[in-house]
Each structure stands twice: as structure tokens, then as C-alpha cells.
Design a protein around this motif. Structure first.
Motif, PDB file in Angstrom:
ATOM      1  N   GLY A 150       0.892  -1.468   0.142  1.00 53.07           N
ATOM      2  CA  GLY A 150      -0.090  -0.068   0.086  1.00 53.07           C
ATOM      3  C   GLY A 150       0.785   1.203   0.007  1.00 53.07           C
ATOM      4  N   ASP A 151       0.094   2.566   0.286  1.00 60.29           N
ATOM      5  CA  ASP A 151       0.850   3.669   0.163  1.00 60.29           C
ATOM      6  C   ASP A 151       1.322   4.433   1.245  1.00 60.29           C
ATOM      7  OD1 ASP A 151      -1.710   4.174   1.305  1.00 60.29           O
ATOM      8  OD2 ASP A 151      -2.532   5.330  -0.372  1.00 60.29           O
ATOM      9  N   TRP A 152       1.977   3.387   2.173  1.00 60.77           N
ATOM     10  CA  TRP A 152       2.744   4.053   3.215  1.00 60.77           C
ATOM     11  C   TRP A 152       4.189   4.636   2.914  1.00 60.77           C
ATOM     12  CZ3 TRP A 152       7.006   0.966   4.313  1.00 60.77           C
ATOM     13  CH2 TRP A 152       6.631  -0.329   3.855  1.00 60.77           C
ATOM     14  N   ASP A 153       4.795   5.230   3.689  1.00 63.00           N
ATOM     15  CA  ASP A 153       6.045   5.877   3.438  1.00 63.00           C
ATOM     16  C   ASP A 153       7.116   5.220   4.821  1.00 63.00           C
ATOM     17  OD1 ASP A 153       5.809   7.283   0.873  1.00 63.00           O
ATOM     18  OD2 ASP A 153       4.292   8.213   2.279  1.00 63.00           O
ATOM     19  N   LEU A 154       8.244   5.154   4.276  1.00 60.65           N
ATOM     20  CA  LEU A 154       9.357   5.050   5.320  1.00 60.65           C
ATOM     21  C   LEU A 154      10.490   5.722   5.169  1.00 60.65           C
ATOM     22  CD1 LEU A 154      10.563   3.365   7.628  1.00 60.65           C
ATOM     23  CD2 LEU A 154      11.348   1.724   5.950  1.00 60.65           C
ATOM     24  N   LEU A 155      10.899   6.623   6.118  1.00 63.60           N
ATOM     25  CA  LEU A 155      11.902   7.482   5.733  1.00 63.60           C
ATOM     26  C   LEU A 155      12.989   7.128   6.821  1.00 63.60           C
ATOM     27  CD1 LEU A 155       9.666   9.187   4.570  1.00 63.60           C
ATOM     28  CD2 LEU A 155      10.756  11.337   5.141  1.00 63.60           C
ATOM     29  N   GLU A 156      14.218   7.626   6.318  1.00 61.43           N
ATOM     30  CA  GLU A 156      15.448   7.280   7.484  1.00 61.43           C
ATOM     31  C   GLU A 156      15.841   8.842   7.243  1.00 61.43           C
ATOM     32  OE1 GLU A 156      19.871   5.800   7.395  1.00 61.43           O
ATOM     33  OE2 GLU A 156      18.488   4.485   5.987  1.00 61.43           O
ATOM     34  N   LEU A 157      16.175   9.352   8.620  1.00 67.40           N
ATOM     35  CA  LEU A 157      16.758  10.654   8.613  1.00 67.40           C
ATOM     36  C   LEU A 157      18.017  10.739   9.531  1.00 67.40           C
ATOM     37  CD1 LEU A 157      13.575  10.750   9.605  1.00 67.40           C
ATOM     38  CD2 LEU A 157      13.655  12.988   8.554  1.00 67.40           C
ATOM     39  N   SER A 158      19.229  11.293   9.103  1.00 66.53           N
ATOM     40  CA  SER A 158      20.464  11.234   9.515  1.00 66.53           C
ATOM     41  C   SER A 158      20.805  12.623   9.811  1.00 66.53           C
ATOM     42  CB  SER A 158      21.278  10.627   8.894  1.00 66.53           C
ATOM     43  OG  SER A 158      22.849  10.622   9.245  1.00 66.53           O
ATOM     44  N   SER A 160      23.851  13.733   9.683  1.00 67.35           N
ATOM     45  CA  SER A 160      25.167  13.810   9.085  1.00 67.35           C
ATOM     46  C   SER A 160      24.766  13.735   7.706  1.00 67.35           C
ATOM     47  CB  SER A 160      26.154  12.806   9.466  1.00 67.35           C
ATOM     48  OG  SER A 160      25.746  11.644   9.895  1.00 67.35           O
ATOM     49  N   ASP A 161      23.857  12.570   7.346  1.00 69.56           N
ATOM     50  CA  ASP A 161      23.829  11.997   5.897  1.00 69.56           C
ATOM     51  C   ASP A 161      22.502  12.559   5.290  1.00 69.56           C
ATOM     52  OD1 ASP A 161      26.108  10.526   6.072  1.00 69.56           O
ATOM     53  OD2 ASP A 161      24.933   8.775   6.824  1.00 69.56           O
ATOM     54  N   GLY A 162      21.735  13.187   5.988  1.00 67.13           N
ATOM     55  CA  GLY A 162      20.455  13.886   5.393  1.00 67.13           C
ATOM     56  C   GLY A 162      19.281  12.848   5.388  1.00 67.13           C
ATOM     57  N   SER A 163      18.206  13.362   4.693  1.00 68.26           N
ATOM     58  CA  SER A 163      17.071  12.356   4.643  1.00 68.26           C
ATOM     59  C   SER A 163      16.841  11.848   3.411  1.00 68.26           C
ATOM     60  CB  SER A 163      15.825  13.379   5.004  1.00 68.26           C
ATOM     61  OG  SER A 163      15.839  13.884   6.185  1.00 68.26           O
ATOM     62  N   ARG A 164      16.359  10.574   3.466  1.00 69.91           N
ATOM     63  CA  ARG A 164      15.889   9.984   2.334  1.00 69.91           C
ATOM     64  C   ARG A 164      14.619   9.062   2.391  1.00 69.91           C
ATOM     65  NH1 ARG A 164      17.901   4.513   1.525  1.00 69.91           N
ATOM     66  NH2 ARG A 164      18.639   3.782   3.419  1.00 69.91           N
ATOM     67  N   ILE A 165      14.077   8.678   1.198  1.00 70.36           N
ATOM     68  CA  ILE A 165      12.790   7.659   1.457  1.00 70.36           C
ATOM     69  C   ILE A 165      13.461   6.292   1.204  1.00 70.36           C
ATOM     70  CG2 ILE A 165      10.797   7.094   0.359  1.00 70.36           C
ATOM     71  CD1 ILE A 165      10.306   9.911  -0.480  1.00 70.36           C
ATOM     72  N   VAL A 166      13.414   5.558   2.261  1.00 71.86           N
ATOM     73  CA  VAL A 166      13.816   4.098   2.092  1.00 71.86           C
ATOM     74  C   VAL A 166      12.669   3.245   1.394  1.00 71.86           C
ATOM     75  CG1 VAL A 166      14.109   1.816   3.583  1.00 71.86           C
ATOM     76  CG2 VAL A 166      14.765   4.332   4.392  1.00 71.86           C
ATOM     77  N   SER A 167      11.400   3.459   1.632  1.00 73.32           N
ATOM     78  CA  SER A 167      10.274   2.785   0.674  1.00 73.32           C
ATOM     79  C   SER A 167       9.157   3.441   0.640  1.00 73.32           C
ATOM     80  CB  SER A 167       9.863   1.327   1.372  1.00 73.32           C
ATOM     81  OG  SER A 167       9.032   0.689   0.866  1.00 73.32           O
ATOM     82  N   GLN A 168       8.538   3.506  -0.689  1.00 75.62           N
ATOM     83  CA  GLN A 168       7.509   4.020  -1.023  1.00 75.62           C
ATOM     84  C   GLN A 168       6.545   3.177  -2.151  1.00 75.62           C
ATOM     85  OE1 GLN A 168       7.925   8.088  -2.911  1.00 75.62           O
ATOM     86  NE2 GLN A 168      10.027   7.135  -3.724  1.00 75.62           N
ATOM     87  N   GLU A 169       5.465   3.577  -2.172  1.00 81.11           N
ATOM     88  CA  GLU A 169       4.421   2.791  -3.131  1.00 81.11           C
ATOM     89  C   GLU A 169       4.871   2.971  -4.579  1.00 81.11           C
ATOM     90  OE1 GLU A 169       0.420   0.351  -3.713  1.00 81.11           O
ATOM     91  OE2 GLU A 169       0.281   2.651  -3.302  1.00 81.11           O
ATOM     92  N   PRO A 170       5.692   2.306  -5.469  1.00 78.97           N
ATOM     93  CA  PRO A 170       5.644   2.872  -6.807  1.00 78.97           C
ATOM     94  C   PRO A 170       4.484   3.188  -7.522  1.00 78.97           C
ATOM     95  CG  PRO A 170       5.933   0.327  -6.643  1.00 78.97           C
ATOM     96  CD  PRO A 170       5.643   0.922  -5.288  1.00 78.97           C
ATOM     97  N   TRP A 171       4.546   4.275  -8.385  1.00 85.31           N
ATOM     98  CA  TRP A 171       3.446   4.597  -9.128  1.00 85.31           C
ATOM     99  C   TRP A 171       3.652   3.926 -10.420  1.00 85.31           C
ATOM    100  CZ3 TRP A 171       2.970   9.210 -12.531  1.00 85.31           C
ATOM    101  CH2 TRP A 171       1.478   9.628 -12.773  1.00 85.31           C
TER     102      TRP A 171
END
Length: 269
Positions: A150-158, A160-171
């Protein structure tokens, strides 16, 4: 010893729901479960019930999705020495073994809810009435993994390394509001491309970071992904909840915090 700080679990009713007088169909939950050698493992779940007319009981569907997911993960964790599991075993469990049990358990739970709670004729039941997504996060002392559909989101925030989306539903280029769901046929197969496992580095080499697991409402409330990252960073800096020990139960009544329209956060030291 766990490297993870206690998570924070929040539920918020979106402004558009408030304006239209609609309830929020989201739910979430988290628990701490000891593995076979006593190391505590954090389990976090978030589910977004579909608000359309063909899913009138999705609020119940999302609550049961979180409850079933926490239960099935806890059952396995309690039987394992998680430090001995290889990365391949974690990936196989998250993408292939666990999804079948979650989907089967959810379908049984919503069917029972239809029969017992709603006092409806069994021939009128369809899982579509309870449609919901599921995002799941498992945090151990040696690594962390995620799965769901489904359309949930998982983010990793650091820091020193900034933020990125680890997993998102592909469109797929179709309806941007369409999403995979527990109520659809073959739902268990949809977990595979939303699954992953990451090993934690040695404590001496670790850089602190945060994880945020949220339903799609949080991201949609932001104008841009830059705004989303800024909001996510703010949420991860809020005080953590008190840990819930041992028993596989979540942080709200009946095992679930109802009406999540916000975020679920785990933090690492």
C-alpha cells in the motif's frame, strides 16, 4: 542490548477530514517483544483504511491489520535468537513467509467482525468492505527490516547524511489515489517489493539516525518532499513514549492506537 530508543506513536485527524466531517480510518500500534535470548525487539505497524464508499468498515480493517501484524511478528520473534539469523533469512521471512500469515489472519479477523459485531448475513461479506494498507517495521539489536503493502512511506533521517525515502509505493502511471490493499486477491504477493533488511553497523562506527513510518496522509499534507522531510525531522525530535515491555501489545486500547493520520517513529542511538 537494543540500540533503539523507544518510539513515538501519534494519531491525527487530517484537516480535510475535519472539514467534511469524516472520521479517520487509520490505525497504528507498537510493542516490545523479547527474543529467545531476552533481547528486546521493537515492532511498529501502521495501517490506512480506505475511505471510499465501497470500504465502509475500513476503520475496523485498519485496526485489525495492526493487531494481526503485531501478533504474527511477535510469535516468531519469541522463538528466535535474532542475532543468529542471516540477512537472507530475514529477507525471506519479511517478503515471503510473514505476508501469507498476516493476510490470512486479517481475512479471518474481518470475517469474524462482520459476523459477530455487525450481525450481518455471512453471504453479504467481502474483504473489500474492510480495505486497508499495512506498513510494518521490525527493529532488532543487529538490524532493522520492513514490509507491507500500500501507500505508506518509510523515511531514514540522519544529522550527517540527510534524509531519504527508504520505501514508498511505486506509481504505475494510473490513478494516483489507487493503492494495493489487504482486501485484494493475491495481497500477500504485494509485500515483496515493499520489503527490505538493513544490518546495523558496529556500535563504535554507528551514526545516529531516525526512522519514520507513516500513512500516506502525512506526505500528502505537505506541498513538496522537502516539506515532508522537514516535518519528519521535527517529528523525530519529539519526546519518545515510555517503552511497553515483553507482552506483544500496542500503545492504545484493544492493542491499537485508532485514527492515525500522522507518523510512527523509531530512533537509533
Amino acid at each position: 542490548m537494543s540500540h533503539w530508543a523507544p518510539p513515538r506513536c501519534e494519531t491525527r485527524l487530517g484537516a480535510s477530514h475535519q472539514r467534511r466531517g469524516k472520521p479517520c480510518q487509520d490505525a497504528s500500534g507498537w510493542c516490545l517483544v523479547p527474543d529467545l535470548r531476552g533481547d528486546l525487539v521493537q515492532i511498529l505497524a501502521v495501517s490506512d483504511g480506505h475511505g471510499a464508499a465501497q470500504h465502509p468498515h475500513s476503520a475496523a480493517g485498519s485496526r485489525m491489520a495492526c493487531r494481526i501484524a503485531l501478533r504474527e511478528v511477535a510469535r516468531d520473534i519469541a522463538q528466535w535468537d535474532t542475532a543468529l539469523l542471516a540477512e537472507a533469512a530475514w529477507r525471506r521471512w519479511l517478503s515471503q513467509e510473514l505476508p501469507d500469515r498476516i493476510v490470512t489472519g486479517w481475512r479471518h479477523a474481518v470475517a469474524e467482525h462482520w459476523t459477530n459485531s455487525l450481525d450481518q448475513p455471512s453471504e453479504g461479506f467481502s474483504p473489500m468492505l474492510y480495505g486497508a494498507t499495512l506498513g510494518l517495521l521490525v527493529l532488532t539489536s543487529d538490524g532493522w527490516g520492513y514490509t507491507g503493502l500500500g501507500d505508506w512511506d518509510l523515511l531514514e533521517l540522519s544529522p550527517s547524511d540527510g534524509s531519504r525515502i527508504v520505501s514508498q509505493e511505486p506509481w504505475d502511471g494510473g490513478d494516483p489515489e489507487a493503492t494495493h490493499s489487504l482486501c485484494l486477491e493475491g495481497a500477500a504477493a504485494g509485500f515483496a517489493n515493499r520489503s527490505g533488511w538493513r544490518a546495523l553497523p558496529a556500535a563504535t562506527a554507528a551514526t545516529p539516525f531516525s526512522l519514520l513510518l507513516s500513512s500516506d496522509g502525512l506526505r500528502k499534507s505537505c506541498g513538496t518532499d522537502t516539506d515532508f522531510f522537514t516535518l519528519a525531522q521535527f517529528l523525530t525530535e519529539l519526546p519518545a513514549e515510555q517503552p511497553i515491555p515483553a507482552e506483544p501489545r500496542a500503545s492504545g486500547p484493544e492493542g491499537v492506537v485508532p485514527e492515525l493520520d500522522g507518523a510512527k517513529i523509531g530512533r537509533a542511538h
